[in-house]
Design an enzyme around this catalytic site. Structure first.
Site: not given
Lengths: 343, 124
Positions: A163-164, A167, A178, A187, A260, A265
């Protein structure tokens, strides 16, 4: 490429966005290049070869740093590419997972690391004290150990590491802003790659997969819970410590509040559910091809409706090229319609 | 046990030792939302002293909003913080994230996150 340069200088961003929405490829490229140039100017010093994308493609090397529970990155380089295994499980997990990700992007998607130019993969483990998070900061990945009760080490999970890293891939492609819907798409793409790479590594099909994100990092207090479910957004957790999973699975439950970064998210649950439905129909491997093609065509301020258009268009092009099954565009359209998109 | 307190904080003689803390940590990979509000006068002496020490060690009262305020949303998955402190004649109110916060601020943030979770565990 005079048009390209002129676009950056004279055509207002809003006009470029509208042109991109109507399918003008040069407008999309111009937005993407302007965004990336701005991001790079505002970030750390970047060498001219990288900035102008003239750097030779090289093989990505892994570098794992131990932050030694300080709040600083790159404290101690503990494992470089090709070095023997460490005695530290977190170091080896980060190293091995990054290798799987690099290989997946290369073999399955034909992408040479994060920037498609062989960018080295920098991973920081043991960041801070009881730090219950992982993040991509524009250059590298950083993982905390968790508090040991609610969360355990974030580098323990392939889908978290994927996931990271994803990005980073998004940063070097669509560079989705974002916040709000573009942030939720950012996301979403990270969850897509996180889940798809886990399925690929574990030799699972869409049917076998649990479609959960973050289940491997839940500590003893919340064992059995997860952070997100792509199959059933809104059901990943429900407990007194974290509350209830707020993800909607349809536009009729869209979160429109300020928290958020306006729900990055939270609302990602909506396209996540659409991706799940497509993967169940044509297979995760084929669905990822469609989504990856779309990611390379999207632009920084793209919203959900834009994404639907580009993803359907990508499905059409890949169908014509024989890369995904006939009927894929219809499958994608139906999947998005089932979650209330386009609006 | 919380993070190490950088030295025992000694309040100036004759000055009432109270500090109001208003802390919020949100976002991150897990999209957490942790809130901790406290007045040190209402806390056990040991915890109060620990928080004073962490605040002093963080240098938070010397930070300017422009030093730490994020210039754009993101980067992805970092925690976002709002922290307001009022102690005697000193006040500060800052917004920042994991990347823009200086390293010396993080031990305070970590302890406040821990306290927010403790409160939640105790049903407060």
């Amino acid at each position: 490429m005079g048009f390209h340069k002129c676009c950056c200088l004279f055509i207002p961003p809003r006009v470029l966005e509208n042109l991109a929405r109507t399918g003008v490829e040069q407008a999309r490229l111009s937005i993407q290049q302007s965004q990336q140039s701005r991001a790079k100017r505002g970030a750390k010093i970047v060498d001219m070869a990288t900035f102008t994308a003239t750097r030779k493609a090289e093989a990505a090397k892994r570098q794992v740093y131990d932050c030694k529970r300080t709040w600083l990155q790159r404290v101690n380089l503990v494992r470089s590419e090709g070095a023997p295994a460490s005695t530290d499980v977190a170091v080896n997990d980060a190293y091995n997972f990054a290798g799987k990700l690099r290989d997946y992007f290369k073999k399955v998607l034909g992408r040479n690391s994060i920037d498609n130019l062989g960018m080295d993969l920098i991973l920081n483990v043991h960041f801070g004290l009881k730090y219950m998070n992982a993040f991509w900061d524009g250059d590298e990945m950083t993982f905390g150990d968790g508090d040991g009760e609610i969360f355990i080490n974030f580098s323990k999970s392939l889908d978290v590491v994927a996931h990271e890293l994803a990005h980073g891939v998004t940063q070097f492609t669509a560079n989705l802003e974002y916040k709000s819907q573009s942030g939720a798409l950012n996301e979403h793409f990270s969850d897509v790659f996180g889940s798809a790479i886990t399925q690929y590594a574990d030799k699972q099909t869409a049917d076998d997969a649990d479609w959960l994100i973050g289940d491997e990092i839940m500590g003893p207090d919340l064992y059995g819970e997860a952070l997100r479910s792509m199959k059933a957004p809104g059901t990943a957790y429900d407990n007194s410590l974290l509350g209830k999973d707020p993800q909607p699975d349809h536009m009729n439950s869209y979160y429109a509040g300020p928290e958020d970064n306006e729900g990055v998210h939270i609302n990602s649950g909506i396209p996540n559910k659409a991706f799940y439905r497509v993967a169940m129909d044509i297979g995760t491997d084929k669905a990822v091809l469609v989504w990856y093609a779309a990611l390379q065509k999207l632009w920084a301020t793209a919203n959900f409706n834009d994404a639907v258009g580009v993803i359907v268009d990508s499905a059409r092009l890949l169908t014509r090229a024989g890369k995904v099954p006939v009927g894929s565009p219809q499958t994608v359209r139906a999947a998005f319609k089932a979650v209330g998109l386009p609006t | 046990m919380g993070p190490e307190v950088p030295g025992d904080y000694m309040a100036p003689i004759g000055v009432p030792v109270t500090m109001h803390i208003d802390f919020e940590c949100s976002g991150g990979f897990a999209n957490l939302r942790l809130i901790y509000r406290a007045d040190t006068a209402e806390l056990p002496q040991e915890l109060s002293s620990e928080l004073f020490g962490l605040v002093e060690g963080s240098g938070v009262f010397e930070l300017q909003e422009s030093d730490v305020a994020p210039q754009s949303p993101g980067p992805p998955d970092v925690f976002f913080y709002r922290l307001s402190l009022a102690e005697g004649g000193r006040k500060t109110s800052l917004s920042f994230n994991d990347v823009t916060a200086p390293a010396q601020l993080h031990p305070l943030l970590a302890r406040l996150r821990e306290l927010a979770l403790e409160q939640r565990r105790n049903g407060k």
